[in-house]
Design an enzyme around this catalytic site. Structure first.
Site, PDB file in Angstrom:
ATOM      1  N   GLN A 170      -4.418  -5.029   6.880  1.00 49.67           N
ATOM      2  CA  GLN A 170      -5.415  -5.954   6.312  1.00 49.67           C
ATOM      3  C   GLN A 170      -5.397  -7.320   6.988  1.00 49.67           C
ATOM      4  O   GLN A 170      -6.244  -8.163   6.688  1.00 49.67           O
ATOM      5  CB  GLN A 170      -5.172  -6.140   4.804  1.00 49.67           C
ATOM      6  CG  GLN A 170      -5.368  -4.883   3.983  1.00 49.67           C
ATOM      7  CD  GLN A 170      -6.803  -4.384   3.994  1.00 49.67           C
ATOM      8  OE1 GLN A 170      -7.748  -5.131   4.259  1.00 49.67           O
ATOM      9  NE2 GLN A 170      -6.982  -3.117   3.693  1.00 49.67           N
ATOM     10  N   CYS A 174      -4.809   2.500  -3.602  1.00 46.80           N
ATOM     11  CA  CYS A 174      -3.574   3.021  -2.996  1.00 46.80           C
ATOM     12  C   CYS A 174      -2.442   2.009  -3.142  1.00 46.80           C
ATOM     13  O   CYS A 174      -1.616   1.835  -2.222  1.00 46.80           O
ATOM     14  CB  CYS A 174      -3.761   3.386  -1.519  1.00 46.80           C
ATOM     15  SG  CYS A 174      -4.877   4.750  -1.291  1.00 46.80           S
ATOM     16  N   ASP A 215       3.222  -4.466   8.100  1.00 43.89           N
ATOM     17  CA  ASP A 215       2.020  -3.640   7.972  1.00 43.89           C
ATOM     18  C   ASP A 215       0.831  -4.594   8.099  1.00 43.89           C
ATOM     19  O   ASP A 215       0.562  -5.395   7.213  1.00 43.89           O
ATOM     20  CB  ASP A 215       2.063  -2.950   6.608  1.00 43.89           C
ATOM     21  CG  ASP A 215       0.790  -2.186   6.273  1.00 43.89           C
ATOM     22  OD1 ASP A 215      -0.276  -2.511   6.835  1.00 43.89           O
ATOM     23  OD2 ASP A 215       0.859  -1.284   5.437  1.00 43.89           O
ATOM     24  N   HIS A 255       0.870  -1.173   0.000  1.00 40.59           N
ATOM     25  CA  HIS A 255       0.000   0.000   0.000  1.00 40.59           C
ATOM     26  C   HIS A 255       0.914   1.233   0.000  1.00 40.59           C
ATOM     27  O   HIS A 255       2.032   1.183   0.521  1.00 40.59           O
ATOM     28  CB  HIS A 255      -0.839  -0.041   1.286  1.00 40.59           C
ATOM     29  CG  HIS A 255      -1.884   1.020   1.420  1.00 40.59           C
ATOM     30  ND1 HIS A 255      -1.586   2.298   1.848  1.00 40.59           N
ATOM     31  CD2 HIS A 255      -3.216   1.002   1.216  1.00 40.59           C
ATOM     32  CE1 HIS A 255      -2.699   3.010   1.905  1.00 40.59           C
ATOM     33  NE2 HIS A 255      -3.711   2.250   1.515  1.00 40.59           N
ATOM     34  N   LYS A 289     -10.381  -0.640  10.522  1.00 42.56           N
ATOM     35  CA  LYS A 289     -10.563  -1.860   9.705  1.00 42.56           C
ATOM     36  C   LYS A 289     -10.935  -3.048  10.599  1.00 42.56           C
ATOM     37  O   LYS A 289     -11.286  -4.107  10.123  1.00 42.56           O
ATOM     38  CB  LYS A 289      -9.299  -2.155   8.908  1.00 42.56           C
ATOM     39  CG  LYS A 289      -8.982  -1.032   7.894  1.00 42.56           C
ATOM     40  CD  LYS A 289      -7.872  -1.407   6.962  1.00 42.56           C
ATOM     41  CE  LYS A 289      -7.248  -0.217   6.281  1.00 42.56           C
ATOM     42  NZ  LYS A 289      -7.956   0.225   5.082  1.00 42.56           N
TER      43      LYS A 289
HETATM   44  C1  LIG Z   1      -2.171  -2.801   3.630  1.00 46.80           C
HETATM   45  C2  LIG Z   1      -2.521  -1.422   4.078  1.00 46.80           C
HETATM   46  N1  LIG Z   1      -1.595  -0.689   4.691  1.00 46.80           N
HETATM   47  C3  LIG Z   1      -1.858   0.543   5.143  1.00 46.80           C
HETATM   48  C4  LIG Z   1      -3.092   1.111   4.995  1.00 46.80           C
HETATM   49  C5  LIG Z   1      -3.334   2.492   5.516  1.00 46.80           C
HETATM   50  O1  LIG Z   1      -4.235   2.457   6.557  1.00 46.80           O
HETATM   51  P1  LIG Z   1      -4.782   3.820   7.197  1.00 46.80           P
HETATM   52  O2  LIG Z   1      -5.303   4.634   6.058  1.00 46.80           O
HETATM   53  O3  LIG Z   1      -5.847   3.365   8.132  1.00 46.80           O
HETATM   54  O4  LIG Z   1      -3.641   4.455   7.884  1.00 46.80           O
HETATM   55  C6  LIG Z   1      -4.093   0.391   4.358  1.00 46.80           C
HETATM   56  C7  LIG Z   1      -5.433   0.984   4.133  1.00 46.80           C
HETATM   57  O5  LIG Z   1      -6.175   0.582   3.284  1.00 46.80           O
HETATM   58  C8  LIG Z   1      -3.803  -0.914   3.896  1.00 46.80           C
HETATM   59  O6  LIG Z   1      -4.738  -1.645   3.289  1.00 46.80           O
END
Ligand SMILES: Cc1ncc(COP(=O)(O)O)c(C=O)c1O
Length: 422
Positions: free
Chosen positions: A219, A380, A216, A139, A242
């Site tokens: 998900q 993203c 990270d 992401h 999430k």
């Molecule tokens: C794999 C992953 N990392 C990071 C993020 C960023 O999360 P946030 O916007 O809640 O900070 C997302 C959000 O969709 C994601 O799917």
């Protein structure tokens, strides 16, 4: 209202046994509505998930009964708020099996957690010519902070390639781990394709070269049992929204020794031990990283969300969603013209697809007219789109409150899209 513990058919907290989804859905007020005259089918859970009444009510109760600022009050409300806030740190610790609750830092979300590690941990260590290793599945929030750092320090971002199924190539990964690698930052589950990365194995390989690893978990946390001790990751980040909790709150887990070695990321109230104009000494972890008034109500809501999913059982959720994803994959792959992106052996809750001759935004718009919420775009994760040479995909992503009937509605919806375009 049903107690959370009643949401399972008795004795069903085992893998492969169905949840009582009809009863679970009663907890989610938003799911009862109609959109465009049809029952809402919410399949955009990877972007954000809906909130059970238990979370909404916990926040409302907190503001109605206990609310005050934390940590610096002697009065009753402040003490109650502080206790409630700190109790959630313990809940997060137990959720991810961290060794100590001081290893849990409350942040705004995964993005802020990743940035905290980039600028609080890595920036002081990174030198010209050093390398940061990420995967081709990331992401943007696990790409851009590292890129910014590389630019500033004249360091290099290296990328672990992925195969046509959307799986990282472990042989290539091993070769990319060198004496120059200062950190591996890798997603646990891909938001664009649903791939579950073999993070345990990747961490072990990195640690053989004394390279720390950030995972990270944005998900992964809603779908998988996460055990940071078993993984032995150095940092783990996730977002509350999430995980059926509120927006504006998330978690950075870090090993205590690493967090202690780090300088604060932001200065302000609460993160100090003492301040004079000549010198400031810093508070202990985790407070060293929580400058200013935090999102106290967000933390309370996150705590309620953790209670909610744990009462159902994350292993039961995982098994149910696995079954739902399998069902959806089978049904949707049979539709002529549909191409599924992301066919990894290990996947969680995400179905990304394209439909011949139809732009994903048109798929999303026509599905919306049928009450079906999916996401269309690059999610993203533009490098993933580039890898598969598509500008965008349509993405259905599932939660434990979704049903096979909703998958059938999606299948019918896609057929309607085809009729509109043929
Ligand atoms: C794999 C992953 N990392 C990071 C993020 C960023 O999360 P946030 O916007 O809640 O900070 C997302 C959000 O969709 C994601 O799917």
């Amino acid at each position: 209202m049903k107690a959370v513990s009643e949401l399972l058919t008795p004795g069903t907290r085992r893998r492969g046994v169905p949840l009582d989804v009809a009863r679970i859905r009663e907890d989610f007020p938003i799911l009862k509505q109609q959109v465009c005259g049809r029952p809402l089918v919410y399949l955009d859970n990877a972007a954000t998930s809906q909130k059970p009444r238990q979370v909404i009510e916990a926040i409302s109760r907190f503001y109605s009964e206990d609310y005050s600022n934390i940590h610096r009050g002697v009065h009753t409300l402040s003490q109650r708020s502080t206790l409630a806030y700190e109790a959630v740190r313990g809940k997060v610790q137990r959720l991810i099996n961290a060794a100590e609750d001081r290893e849990i830092i409350f942040v705004r979300g995964t993005t802020e957690g990743n940035n905290l590690v980039a600028f609080g941990y890595l920036r002081p260590l990174l030198q010209a010519g050093d390398e940061i290793l990420i995967s081709g599945l990331e992401h943007h929030s696990n790409i851009v902070p590292w890129q910014m750092l590389c630019e500033e320090k004249n360091a290099h971002l290296r990328v672990i390639p992925i195969n046509d199924n959307g799986e990282v190539l472990l042989d290539a990964y091993e070769k990319l781990l060198t004496a120059k690698t200062r950190l591996v930052a890798v997603t646990h589950v891909s938001n664009a394709l649903g791939t579950i990365n073999p993070v345990g194995q990747m961490i072990e390989l990195a640690h053989r070269r004394q390279v720390p690893v950030l995972v990270d978990g944005a998900q992964a946390i809603p779908h998988l049992v996460v055990d940071v001790k078993a993984l032995d990751c150095d940092f783990y980040t996730f977002s509350g929204h999430k995980l059926y909790g509120p927006t504006g709150i998330g978690v950075l887990y870090g090993k205590a020794s690493l967090l202690e070695s780090m300088s604060p990321f932001q200065g302000g109230g609460d993160m100090i031990a003492s301040v004079t104009f000549e010198k400031t000494t810093y508070n202990k972890i985790p407070h060293k990283f929580e400058a200013g008034t935090p999102d106290i109500a967000g933390v309370i809501g996150l705590g309620a969300a953790i209670d909610y999913v744990q009462a159902i059982g994350i292993d039961a959720i995982s098994a149910y969603e696995e079954d739902l994803l399998e069902y959806a994959t089978e049904k949707i792959s049979k539709i002529p013209g549909v191409h599924i992106l992301g066919t990894a052996r290990e996947k969680a809750s995400v179905l990304s697809f394209t439909l011949e001759g139809v732009h994903p935004h048109d798929i999303g718009t026509i599905l919306d007219q049928q009450g079906i919420a999916i996401r269309a775009g690059h999610h993203c994760a533009q490098p993933v789109m580039d890898r598969f040479q598509v500008p965008a995909t349509a993405r259905a992503s599932f939660a434990f409150y979704n049903t096979k009937e909703e998958v059938d509605a999606l299948v019918n919806g896609i057929r309607t899209v085809m009729e509109v375009f043929n």
